[in-house]
Write a protein that holds these residues in place. Structure first.
Motif, short mmCIF file in Angstrom:
data_model
loop_
_atom_site.label_atom_id
_atom_site.label_comp_id
_atom_site.label_asym_id
_atom_site.label_seq_id
_atom_site.Cartn_x
_atom_site.Cartn_y
_atom_site.Cartn_z
N GLY A 29 0.82 -1.21 0.00
CA GLY A 29 0.00 0.00 0.00
C GLY A 29 0.85 1.25 0.00
O GLY A 29 0.57 2.21 -0.73
N SER A 30 1.91 1.25 0.80
CA SER A 30 2.81 2.41 0.86
C SER A 30 3.55 2.60 -0.46
O SER A 30 3.71 3.72 -0.94
N ALA A 31 4.01 1.49 -1.04
CA ALA A 31 4.73 1.58 -2.32
C ALA A 31 3.84 2.12 -3.42
O ALA A 31 4.27 2.95 -4.24
N LEU A 32 2.58 1.70 -3.42
CA LEU A 32 1.66 2.19 -4.44
C LEU A 32 1.37 3.67 -4.25
O LEU A 32 1.28 4.44 -5.21
N GLN A 33 1.24 4.09 -2.99
CA GLN A 33 0.96 5.49 -2.70
C GLN A 33 2.17 6.36 -3.04
O GLN A 33 2.02 7.47 -3.57
N THR A 34 3.37 5.86 -2.77
CA THR A 34 4.58 6.61 -3.07
C THR A 34 4.76 6.81 -4.57
O THR A 34 5.11 7.89 -5.04
N TYR A 90 -10.30 -9.34 5.09
CA TYR A 90 -9.35 -8.30 4.68
C TYR A 90 -9.76 -7.70 3.33
O TYR A 90 -9.83 -6.47 3.18
N PHE A 91 -10.00 -8.54 2.33
CA PHE A 91 -10.33 -8.02 1.00
C PHE A 91 -11.67 -7.28 1.01
O PHE A 91 -11.88 -6.36 0.20
N GLN A 92 -12.56 -7.65 1.90
CA GLN A 92 -13.83 -6.94 2.00
C GLN A 92 -13.63 -5.56 2.61
O GLN A 92 -14.28 -4.58 2.19
N GLU A 93 -12.73 -5.44 3.58
CA GLU A 93 -12.55 -4.17 4.29
C GLU A 93 -11.58 -3.23 3.59
O GLU A 93 -11.62 -2.02 3.82
N GLN A 94 -10.69 -3.75 2.73
CA GLN A 94 -9.75 -2.90 2.01
C GLN A 94 -10.52 -2.11 0.94
O GLN A 94 -11.08 -2.67 0.02
N SER A 95 -10.54 -0.80 1.08
CA SER A 95 -11.38 0.03 0.20
C SER A 95 -10.68 0.41 -1.10
O SER A 95 -11.35 0.82 -2.06
N VAL A 99 -4.84 -1.55 -4.25
CA VAL A 99 -4.13 -2.29 -3.22
C VAL A 99 -4.63 -3.73 -3.16
O VAL A 99 -3.85 -4.68 -3.03
N ARG A 100 -5.95 -3.90 -3.27
CA ARG A 100 -6.51 -5.25 -3.28
C ARG A 100 -5.91 -6.08 -4.41
O ARG A 100 -5.52 -7.23 -4.23
N GLN A 101 -5.84 -5.48 -5.60
CA GLN A 101 -5.32 -6.21 -6.75
C GLN A 101 -3.86 -6.59 -6.55
O GLN A 101 -3.43 -7.71 -6.90
N LEU A 102 -3.07 -5.68 -5.99
CA LEU A 102 -1.66 -5.96 -5.76
C LEU A 102 -1.47 -7.10 -4.75
O LEU A 102 -0.66 -8.01 -4.96
N ILE A 103 -2.19 -7.05 -3.66
CA ILE A 103 -2.05 -8.08 -2.63
C ILE A 103 -2.58 -9.41 -3.14
O ILE A 103 -2.01 -10.48 -2.86
N PHE A 104 -3.66 -9.38 -3.89
CA PHE A 104 -4.19 -10.61 -4.49
C PHE A 104 -3.15 -11.23 -5.42
O PHE A 104 -2.95 -12.45 -5.43
N SER A 105 -2.45 -10.37 -6.18
CA SER A 105 -1.41 -10.86 -7.07
C SER A 105 -0.23 -11.42 -6.29
O SER A 105 0.37 -12.43 -6.67
N ILE A 138 -13.42 -10.05 -3.63
CA ILE A 138 -12.63 -11.23 -3.98
C ILE A 138 -13.03 -11.75 -5.36
O ILE A 138 -12.16 -12.15 -6.16
N LEU A 139 -14.31 -11.71 -5.67
CA LEU A 139 -14.76 -12.16 -6.99
C LEU A 139 -14.22 -11.25 -8.08
O LEU A 139 -13.84 -11.72 -9.17
N GLU A 140 -14.16 -9.94 -7.81
CA GLU A 140 -13.62 -9.01 -8.80
C GLU A 140 -12.13 -9.25 -9.01
O GLU A 140 -11.63 -9.22 -10.15
N CYS A 141 -11.40 -9.49 -7.94
CA CYS A 141 -9.97 -9.80 -8.07
C CYS A 141 -9.76 -11.12 -8.80
O CYS A 141 -8.83 -11.25 -9.61
N THR A 142 -10.63 -12.08 -8.54
CA THR A 142 -10.53 -13.37 -9.22
C THR A 142 -10.78 -13.23 -10.71
O THR A 142 -10.14 -13.89 -11.53
N ALA A 143 -11.72 -12.37 -11.08
CA ALA A 143 -11.99 -12.13 -12.51
C ALA A 143 -10.74 -11.61 -13.21
O ALA A 143 -10.41 -12.05 -14.32
N ALA A 144 -10.02 -10.69 -12.56
CA ALA A 144 -8.77 -10.18 -13.14
C ALA A 144 -7.71 -11.29 -13.21
O ALA A 144 -6.96 -11.39 -14.18
#
Length: 472
Positions: A29-34, A90-95, A99-105, A138-144
């Motif tokens: 998250g920090s790396a993406l924000q930076t 976690y994936f439900q609460e991460q807005s 960041v969700r996509q990066l962590i899922f990857s 999670i379903l959206e991340c899975t689609a990607a």
């Protein structure tokens, strides 16, 4: 990173896995924000994950030992369930979607090593749980993930979902069916994956009736579902990674509807070999599936028509082939082989139904620009199949319009030249489309000269749409 690893080694397996997830959230998250970057869409490539991060995930999530002197920790079944619940929360609460996509990857991105089997197994369990408890992120991340990963890996994950919701527990398919309203993007990729899994080449690779009914219900409710990934991908699309799923499930669904009559007859033949009781037992199932495949065939034709609108809006008519020539060749060969497996005397009607559907699909695909090929190319290919009246009609004409000048050379008209005093039809200004000169000439000659020109039977008439109807 070494300090983090030392700290994790002191924890129990579940606590260490939770801590890794927390660390991923902070660091990525920090790396993406930076960097100020974000994933523009699910089709955009994910930024590379550092090897040190991958090593932590492999050691403390998938328990691959990095040190021979350290005994690997294993999660019990209960602890694994608890970890899946933690991931769901976690994936439900991460807005932040990026960041969700990066962590899922980071958790499930395939690395080409022995742990990929563990990644796919855990991903399948996580998605199955997400479907049950309605975790849309999670379903959206899975689609990607399904869009980026190799088709073989996608099929392995989807097979688990089909077993969980269409085979093991009766009535659980209703839960999966509700995903349509929650995550259409996931449903589109799910359909693409199951059509890659089930190609009707054998009984084991024929879709279960419950799955077929669910897919047909989804498409019947909104045929645009099949084009979601295609429309959300920048066009002209960059070349897909070799072995990935198609941008649309149209080819797979077309394979289902065309091969279904022959596949059902193969099932009847095998049931008859097992006795008349087995044949009577499956009669209702086959009748129901035949109706579903008929509905599916109509929906596929409708989507081809929708696709033409989108290709026209994007000025891609004649430039982008959604159905590839090699895929059509493969489908024709599959139909031919399946027909040869059956006794021609007992499967003649079923072969004719399959060829009727294939002919309709080829005609509509060519007319809408989804398939870029000339009839001259299709004739020798389809001549290998048994004779079919509708296929013969499609292959012989009417000739295709010059939508693709690089494919079709202009043909001379069979109509005589107009007298110099005839110019335009009185009502030409009322037409929203420019009038084809051949049709205009024929109409004016009839109106003013009262003579009938001899029209070539193979002259193409763009104002006369090719009539088609769904074959039942």
């Amino acid at each position: 990173m070494s300090d983090i690893r030392v700290s994790l080694l002191r924890r129990d397996a579940l606590s260490a896995a939770k801590e890794v997830l927390y660390h991923l959230d902070i660091s990525l998250g920090s790396a993406l924000q930076t960097s100020g970057g974000a994933l523009a869409s699910s089709s955009a490539p994910t930024p590379p994950i550092e090897k040190s991060t991958v090593d932590l995930v492999e050691e403390f999530i998938y328990h691959a030992p990095k040190d021979r002197n350290v005994q690997p920790k294993r999660l019990s079944c209960l602890q694994e369930l608890q970890l899946l619940e933690i991931m769901c929360s976690y994936f439900q609460e991460q807005s932040r979607d990026a960041v969700r996509q990066l962590i899922f990857s980071a958790l499930f991105g395939l690395q080409g090593n022995a742990l990929d089997d563990s990644r796919m197994a855990m991903l399948a369990k996580l998605v199955s749980m997400a479907i049950a408890v309605g975790r849309i992120p999670i379903l959206e991340c899975t689609a990607a993930w399904l869009q980026r990963s190799h088709a073989v890996c996608c099929v392995r994950v989807v097979r688990v979902l089909v077993d969980d919701y269409c085979r093991v527990v009766p009535g659980s398919s209703h839960t999966l069916k509700q995903v349509f309203n929650a995550s259409p993007t996931f449903c589109c990729q799910f359909i693409t994956a199951v059509t890659a899994l089930y190609d009707l080449s054998s009984e084991d690779l024929t879709p279960p009736l419950t799955l077929l009914e669910m897919v047909v219900d989804w498409i019947t409710e909104d045929p645009r579902l099949l084009l979601l990934t295609f429309l959300n991908t920048p066009l002209p699309a960059p070349s897909l990674s070799r072995g990935c799923l198609e941008l649309t499930p149209l080819l797979g669904l077309l394979r289902w509807s065309v091969k279904a009559p022959l596949a059902n007859q193969r099932s009847r033949k095998q049931a008859l070999a097992n006795g008349h009781a087995e044949l009577d037992k499956g009669a209702g199932k086959w009748a129901e599936s035949e109706e579903l495949y008929s509905k599916l065939h109509l929906s596929v034709l409708q989507v081809f028509l929708m696709l033409q609108v989108h290709l026209t809006e994007k000025s891609l008519i004649g430039q982008l082939s959604v159905l590839q020539w090699e895929q059509v060749v493969g489908l024709v060969e599959e139909v031919g082989r399946l027909g040869e497996e059956l006794n021609p005397l007992h499967a003649a009607n079923h072969m004719q139904l399959a060829l009727d559907r294939l002919a309709q699909a080829l005609q509509v695909a060519m007319a809408t620009g989804a398939l870029l090929c000339a009839r001259e190319e299709l004739r020798p290919l389809c001549s290998r199949l048994p004779h079919n009246n509708l296929m013969q009609l499609v292959m012989s004409g009417p000739f295709q319009p010059p939508l693709y000048p690089h494919l079709h050379a202009p043909r001379p008209t069979a109509l005589p030249a107009l007298p110099p005093h005839i110019h335009t039809h009185p009502h030409a200004a009322l037409s929203p489309h420019s009038t084809h000169p051949v049709l205009q000439s024929a109409h004016n000659t009839h109106t003013h000269s009262h003579t009938h020109a001899v029209i070539s039977p193979h002259t193409f008439h763009p104002a006369m749409g090719f009539p088609y109807r769904p074959i039942r």
